[in-house]
Write an enzyme that holds these catalytic residues in place. Structure first.
Site, PDB file in Angstrom:
ATOM      1  N   ASP A 479      47.301  53.418 -85.464  1.00  0.00           N
ATOM      2  CA  ASP A 479      46.348  54.693 -84.464  1.00  0.00           C
ATOM      3  C   ASP A 479      46.069  56.033 -85.489  1.00  0.00           C
ATOM      4  OD1 ASP A 479      44.222  55.265 -82.251  1.00  0.00           O
ATOM      5  OD2 ASP A 479      45.443  56.393 -81.878  1.00  0.00           O
ATOM      6  N   GLU A 523      39.232  54.393 -84.231  1.00  0.00           N
ATOM      7  CA  GLU A 523      39.856  55.479 -85.044  1.00  0.00           C
ATOM      8  C   GLU A 523      41.338  54.505 -85.595  1.00  0.00           C
ATOM      9  OE1 GLU A 523      41.215  56.952 -81.033  1.00  0.00           O
ATOM     10  OE2 GLU A 523      39.843  56.484 -82.147  1.00  0.00           O
TER      11      GLU A 523
END
Length: 612
Positions: A479, A523
Site C-alpha cells: 500500500d 493504491e
C-alpha cells in the site's frame, strides 16, 4: 388747480418709488436660482456656498454672523474629499409654477455620519437630524437616502442651511424633486438594484452547485467573494442599514471597512487557488500566505479602530491588491494558463470600478450617477468574467475526460474494425488480435501490470498446483503511504503518474518467470511468489520498499517523495488457503501502517508486535 397739481405730483412720486423698489427686488433676486421641476429632479448643489466652522457653531450663529467667509461653489456636485472638519452649507432658492408643489429634498449619499438640515419656508424653520449615526427609524421617509418632504408655495423663497461632519468623504449631492417624479425615478433605481442582486443570486446558486458537486475549495472561496462583495455594495448603497441592521449604528459604521478586508481575503484565496500559484510560483505563494494572515488580522482590528483612521489606508490597500491581481493574471497568461485570460479581464473590470470609486472619494471626478454605480458595474463585470473562468475550467476538465473516453472508444472501434477485416483475410492475424485483446482484458490500463481479474485467476490456478505438488507460496500486499494527500494536493493526474511509476519500480524488482505483480485496487498492489518462503518474500519486500523510498517520484508537479508499507504472508497452502493467506497478508499490511508505515511486516511475526 393747485390741489390737482399736488395730487399729480404725489402720484408721480409713488410711481417712481414703485419702480425703484421693483428694480431693487430684481437686483436682490438676480443671484437667487429658480428651479424648474417639470423636467425631473433639479440638482441644486452647484449654487451652494460653504464655510468651515468649529464643532460648536450653532444655526443661530451661522445664519447671523457677518464675519464668516462663505465660499461659493460652482461645480455640479459638491465634493470636498476626505476631511475631518465641520462644514456649513447654505442656499436660497424658489421654484417655477403658480400652484403649491409637493417636493422632496434628496441627499443621495447614504454614508454621511452627522447631517443637520435647517429649512426656512412658509414663515417657519424646520430642523432635521439625519446621518447614519442616527437610528434608521428617525428618518422622515424610510429610504436608503436622506429624504425630506415639504410643500413649496408659488414665488416662495426657501432658505436652506446644512451642517455636515463625517468621517467618510464629504459629499453633499442634493436634488429637488416633485414627489411624483421621485417615485418614478426610485422605481427605476429599484429595478436596477433588483436586477443586480438577482444576478448575484443566480451566480451564487450556480457556484454553490459547482462547490457541492466538485468539492473543490476554489468554489468555496468564490462564494465568499461574491457574498462579501454583494454585502459591500449593499452598504455603499444604504440598503444594509435599511433592511439588515437599521438599529445597529456601531456595526453600520464599522462594517464597510471590515467587509472590504474580507473581500480582499477571499479574493487572494480564490486567485491563489484558481491560478494554481502554489505549484507555479512557490515563493510567491508563500508571500500570499503571509498576506492572507495579515489581512485577516487587520480585518479583526478594523472592528476596534476608528473608521476615519482606517478609511484611506484601506482604500489604497484594496487598490494595491487589485494591481497585484492583475500582475498575477498577466504572469499566468504568459505561462499559457487558459483561465488566466478570463481572470485578468475580470480583475481589470474590478480595478476600473475601484479606481472610479477612489477618484470620487478624493474629488478627482464628480459624484454622479455613473461614478456612484461604477463600482457596481465593475464588480458585476468582474464576477461574470470570473464565472466564465470557472466554467472554462470545468469545460477543460470535461473535455479531457471526454477526449480520454473518445480515445478509448475510438481505439476499441478501430480494434473491432481491424479484427473484422482480419477475420476475412488471415486466420493467423485474427488469433494474434484475440491474444492482444485478452491481454488487455487482464492488464490494468493505468499501471500496465496485471489487474484484479488476472490476479484472481492466477491465484486459483497457482494454489491448486501448490496443493498438488506441496510447494510454498508467498503473498506481498503493498500500500502506498498517504496517497490520498497526493491526489488532494497535486490532483488525480499526478497521482496516476505516481502509481504508474511505482508499478514500474515494483516490476523491476520481480524478475523471476512465474511471479505475478498485480494492482489489487486503488493504491494497493499484490505480488504472488510461487516456490518462495515467507522470510525470502520479506527480503524481496524490503528490497522493493527501499527502492521506492530511495528516489522521489518525478511528476509534472515536480519530485514527490513516497513510501510504501508491505505485509508478507507465506505458507504451504491447503484447499482453503487462498482467502486465508490474502487475509493474513492484508492484516500484516495494516499492522505495518498502524506501526508507522514505510516498513515490512511478516504475518508470522504479528503476535510479537505491539499494536499502537
Amino acid at each position: 388747480m393747485r390741489s390737482v397739481f399736488q395730487q399729480s405730483r404725489l402720484s408721480v412720486c409713488h410711481t417712481l418709488l414703485y419702480v425703484i423698489v421693483f428694480f431693487m427686488c430684481l437686483h436682490v433676486n438676480a443671484g437667487q436660482p429658480k428651479y424648474d421641476l417639470t423636467q425631473g429632479g433639479a440638482g441644486i448643489s452647484r449654487s451652494f456656498s460653504y464655510v468651515e466652522t468649529s464643532d460648536v457653531a450653532t444655526f443661530d450663529y451661522v445664519s447671523t454672523a457677518k464675519e464668516l467667509k462663505w465660499q461659493p461653489h460652482h461645480k455640479d456636485n459638491l465634493n470636498l474629499g476626505i476631511t475631518q472638519g465641520t462644514y456649513w452649507f447654505r442656499h436660497t432658492f424658489s421654484i417655477h409654477g403658480n400652484t403649491p408643489q409637493d417636493v422632496i429634498f434628496e441627499v443621495s449619499y447614504p454614508l454621511l455620519d452627522d447631517l443637520q438640515l435647517f429649512i426656512e419656508h412658509d414663515g417657519k424653520i424646520s430642523s432635521y437630524q439625519l446621518g447614519d449615526r442616527q437610528p434608521f427609524s428617525n428618518r422622515p421617509i424610510k429610504h436608503r437616502f436622506f429624504l425630506i418632504p415639504f410643500v413649496i408655495r408659488p414665488h416662495e423663497n426657501v432658505q436652506l442651511y446644512a451642517r455636515l461632519k463625517t468621517s467618510s468623504v464629504m459629499i453633499l449631492p442634493v436634488k429637488l424633486w416633485k414627489s411624483s417624479d421621485f417615485t418614478q425615478r426610485n422605481q427605476i433605481n429599484t429595478l436596477i438594484l433588483g436586477a443586480y442582486f438577482g444576478l448575484m443570486t443566480l451566480l451564487f446558486v450556480y457556484v454553490f452547485s459547482c462547490a457541492v458537486i466538485t468539492r473543490k475549495h476554489v468554489y468555496g472561496y468564490y462564494l465568499g467573494y461574491i457574498l462579501s462583495m454583494t454585502l459591500l455594495l449593499c452598504n455603499l448603497s444604504g440598503l444594509s442599514f435599511q433592511y439588515f441592521w437599521p438599529n445597529s449604528i456601531w456595526w453600520n459604521g464599522q462594517s464597510s471597512i471590515f467587509i472590504l478586508y474580507i473581500i480582499v481575503l477571499f479574493g487572494i484565496l480564490f486567485s491563489r487557488n484558481l491560478l494554481v500559484i502554489e505549484h507555479a510560483y512557490p515563493k510567491f505563494n508563500r508571500f500570499l500566505q503571509y498576506l492572507i494572515v495579515g489581512v485577516g488580522m487587520v480585518a479583526i482590528a478594523s472592528l476596534a479602530l476608528p473608521y476615519k483612521l482606517m478609511l484611506a489606508p484601506t482604500i489604497y490597500f484594496s487598490m494595491a491588491c487589485c494591481v497585484l491581481g492583475l500582475v498575477i493574471g498577466y504572469l499566468r497568461v504568459k505561462d499559457g494558463l487558459e483561465v488566466a485570460k478570463f481572470y485578468s479581464i475580470a480583475w481589470g473590470g474590478a480595478f476600473f470600478g475601484g479606481l472610479v470609486l477612489v477618484a470620487t472619494k478624493i474629488s478627482l471626478v464628480p459624484f454622479n450617477w455613473f461614478t456612484e454605480h461604477a463600482l457596481m458595474f465593475g464588480i458585476s463585470f468582474e464576477i461574470l468574467c470570473l464565472s466564465f473562468a470557472i466554467a472554462k475550467s470545468l469545460q477543460i476538465e470535461r473535455k479531457e475526460k471526454i477526449a480520454l473516453k473518445d480515445s478509448l472508444m475510438t481505439h476499441m472501434a478501430n480494434a473491432k474494425d481491424t479484427l473484422e477485416q482480419q477475420v476475412l483475410q488471415r486466420t493467423a492475424e485474427l488469433e494474434k488480435a484475440n491474444i492482444q485483446l485478452m491481454q488487455s482484458s487482464i492488464t490494468d490500463a493505468l499501471t500496465g501490470v496485471a489487474n484484479r481479474r488476472r490476479l484472481d485467476e492466477f491465484l486459483d490456478v497457482e494454489y491448486a498446483r501448490a496443493v498438488r505438488f506441496n510447494y510454498p507460496i508467498c503473498l506481498l500486499m503493498i500500500d502506498v503511504d498517504y496517497f490520498k494527500r497526493v491526489n488532494d494536493q497535486y490532483g488525480h493526474q499526478v497521482g496516476d503518474t505516481c502509481l504508474k511509476l511505482i508499478a514500474e519500480r515494483i516490476s523491476n524488482e520481480i524478475t523471476r518467470v512465474g511471479d505475478l505483480v498485480a494492482r489489487y485496487g486503488g493504491e494497493e498492489f499484490c505480488i504472488v511468489l510461487p516456490y518462495t518462503h515467507e522470510l525470502d518474500g520479506a527480503n524481496i519486500a524490503q528490497r522493493i520498499r527501499e527502492s521506492i523510498a530511495a528516489q522521489p517520484i518525478m511528476s509534472s508537479a515536480g519530485p514527490i517523495e513516497l513510501t510504501i508499507s508491505i505485509g508478507v504472508a507465506g505458507h504451504h497452502p491447503d484447499c482453503n488457503m487462498p482467502l486465508t493467506q490474502l487475509e493474513l497478508a492484508d492484516k500484516a499490511l495494516y499492522t505495518a501502517k498502524r506501526n508507522g508505515r514505510n516498513q515490512v511486516v511478516m504475518a508470522s511475526e504479528m503476535h510479537e508486535i505491539k499494536l499502537r
